[in-house]
Design an enzyme around this catalytic site. Structure first.
Site, PDB file in Angstrom:
ATOM      1  N   LYS A  12       0.842  -1.207   0.000  1.00 47.71           N
ATOM      2  CA  LYS A  12       0.000   0.000   0.000  1.00 47.71           C
ATOM      3  C   LYS A  12       0.872   1.249   0.000  1.00 47.71           C
ATOM      4  CE  LYS A  12       0.647   1.582   4.474  1.00 47.71           C
ATOM      5  NZ  LYS A  12       1.653   2.577   4.702  1.00 47.71           N
ATOM      6  N   ASP A 138      -1.913  -2.086  10.882  1.00 44.93           N
ATOM      7  CA  ASP A 138      -2.254  -2.009   9.451  1.00 44.93           C
ATOM      8  C   ASP A 138      -2.833  -3.317   8.899  1.00 44.93           C
ATOM      9  OD1 ASP A 138      -1.470   0.600   9.167  1.00 44.93           O
ATOM     10  OD2 ASP A 138       0.479   0.148   8.260  1.00 44.93           O
TER      11      ASP A 138
HETATM   12  P1  ATP Z   1       4.464  -0.191   7.646  1.00 46.23           P
HETATM   13  O1  ATP Z   1       4.161   0.512   6.351  1.00 46.23           O
HETATM   14  O2  ATP Z   1       3.288  -0.977   8.192  1.00 46.23           O
HETATM   15  O3  ATP Z   1       5.161   0.665   8.651  1.00 46.23           O
HETATM   16  P2  ATP Z   1       6.934  -1.218   6.778  1.00 46.23           P
HETATM   17  O4  ATP Z   1       6.926  -1.246   5.297  1.00 46.23           O
HETATM   18  O5  ATP Z   1       7.545  -0.021   7.398  1.00 46.23           O
HETATM   19  O6  ATP Z   1       5.466  -1.375   7.290  1.00 46.23           O
HETATM   20  P3  ATP Z   1       7.687  -3.999   6.919  1.00 46.23           P
HETATM   21  O7  ATP Z   1       8.355  -4.204   5.619  1.00 46.23           O
HETATM   22  O8  ATP Z   1       6.311  -4.526   7.035  1.00 46.23           O
HETATM   23  O9  ATP Z   1       7.713  -2.450   7.338  1.00 46.23           O
HETATM   24  O10 ATP Z   1       8.591  -4.673   8.065  1.00 46.23           O
HETATM   25  C1  ATP Z   1       9.316  -4.008   9.027  1.00 46.23           C
HETATM   26  C2  ATP Z   1      10.142  -5.003   9.868  1.00 46.23           C
HETATM   27  O11 ATP Z   1       9.351  -6.118  10.239  1.00 46.23           O
HETATM   28  C3  ATP Z   1      11.325  -5.543   9.098  1.00 46.23           C
HETATM   29  O12 ATP Z   1      12.491  -4.913   9.549  1.00 46.23           O
HETATM   30  C4  ATP Z   1      11.347  -7.043   9.373  1.00 46.23           C
HETATM   31  O13 ATP Z   1      12.459  -7.475  10.114  1.00 46.23           O
HETATM   32  C5  ATP Z   1      10.092  -7.345  10.161  1.00 46.23           C
HETATM   33  N1  ATP Z   1       9.268  -8.353   9.481  1.00 46.23           N
HETATM   34  C6  ATP Z   1       8.631  -9.371  10.054  1.00 46.23           C
HETATM   35  N2  ATP Z   1       7.934 -10.084   9.162  1.00 46.23           N
HETATM   36  C7  ATP Z   1       8.127  -9.515   7.966  1.00 46.23           C
HETATM   37  C8  ATP Z   1       7.639  -9.790   6.655  1.00 46.23           C
HETATM   38  N3  ATP Z   1       6.846 -10.846   6.389  1.00 46.23           N
HETATM   39  N4  ATP Z   1       8.014  -8.959   5.657  1.00 46.23           N
HETATM   40  C9  ATP Z   1       8.814  -7.896   5.924  1.00 46.23           C
HETATM   41  N5  ATP Z   1       9.293  -7.590   7.138  1.00 46.23           N
HETATM   42  C10 ATP Z   1       8.947  -8.384   8.163  1.00 46.23           C
END
Ligand code: ATP
Length: 304
Positions: A12, A138
């Protein structure tokens, strides 16, 4: 019995992100316009006789134990329903990690959907969303997908109509941003009124299918923190605006930036420009994509 499921977990962007206040309990009340984009992780779930969950992924630095949201999501439902068979899960990440695109949350949502389907648990979408919030703010949105207003800590969702059609250019610089640190540095209760994006104005622009107004009103209050700390985020925004974007802002807590393009040729040219030598310094991952609206589309394939 379904023995194999292939799922797509879509990322998203936030067409608007406002933080209203920091609450006594440390959480923040937000108002966000969420929009699914056509970039997805691939998740394959295979049934096996032995109990337990095994997980593998294409990114060596991601955990493959309880710390992965995929694992947590599977365990949550399998524990609740006392499932004695096991699953092997393969996760192929395409959505940039820790980028503000809810990749982990979307993976969790897809796995909730998948386990519910595989073991015929009969949970409704709403019941999956209620369980999803235990995994992350989320996750309920990622179960619902499409365009939505997200309020509370992210769990109060109001579906919105799709925004006007355009190309979406997404660029992530080679830096990492901690969501927690961004919120800690926000000082939400001291923001000036003009620092808050006009979320109602964004909703109106979507409802009236006015792309120019949407691009004008788009805003992300978290940029007040990240743009100061990471000038590269501003540089990417400027690069997109100088190369024909109708609007460009940061998604989530960053560092990913997206630009909306009414002109598909300009979007394509800018996408290519990002790969040239000098602009290479700006972004490490670049995608040219579109909004995605199909709320009921998780499954890529299944075998009985
Ligand atoms: P948001 O937009 O909800 O803040 P994000 O894009 O910032 O999400 P994600 O990529 O969802 O962050 O992941 C952040 C952290 O979560 C990563 O550093 C990772 O170690 C951990 N993590 C756990 N499971 C997953 C997964 N399936 N995919 C990605 N990261 C994951």
């Amino acid at each position: 019995m379904i023995r194999h499921l292939s799922l797509k977990a879509y990322g998203k962007i936030n067409l608007g992100l406002d933080v209203l206040r920091k609450r006594e309990d440390g959480y923040h009340d937000v108002r966000m316009i969420m929009q699914t984009v056509r970039i997805y992780d691939h998740i394959d779930i295979d049934l096996r006789r032995e109990p337990g969950i095994t997980l593998s992924t294409n990114l060596f630095y991601l955990p493959v134990n309880e710390n992965n949201l995929v694992y947590k999501a599977a365990k949550l439902l399998m524990d609740e329903f006392g499932i004695t068979q096991g699953v092997n899960i393969r996760l192929k990440k395409i959505i940039p990690v820790a980028a503000g695109m809810a990749g982990g949350s979307s993976d969790a949502a897809a796995v909730l959907f998948g386990i519910n389907k595989m073991f015929r648990l009969g949970l409704s979408q709403q019941e999956l969303m209620t369980r999803g919030v235990k995994l992350g703010a989320d996750v309920p949105y990622c179960v619902m997908r499409g365009t939505a207003l997200s309020e509370g800590i992210g769990e109060i969702l109001t579906p919105l109509p799709p925004p006007p059609h355009c190309k979406v250019l997404i660029a992530k610089p080679g830096i990492s941003v901690s969501t927690k640190a961004v919120y800690e540095n926000l000082h939400a209760n001291e923001l000036k009124p003009d620092q808050h994006p006009d979320i109602d104005g964004i909703i109106q622009a979507i409802q009236s299918q006015d792309l120019a107004s949407l691009c004008h009103k788009m805003g992300n209050v978290l940029e007040t923190v990240t743009l100061r700390q990471h000038p590269v985020i501003r540089n990417i925004k400027d690069f997109m605006m100088e190369h024909g974007a109708d609007g460009a802002i940061m998604s989530g807590s960053g560092p990913t930036v997206f630009g909306l393009y009414s002109d598909p040729d300009a979007a394509r040219t800018t996408y290519e420009q990002f790969h040239y030598a000098q602009s290479n310094e700006l972004a490490k991952q670049v995608f040219l994509t579109e909004f995605f609206h199909n709320r009921n589309h998780f499954t890529k394939g299944e075998n009985q």
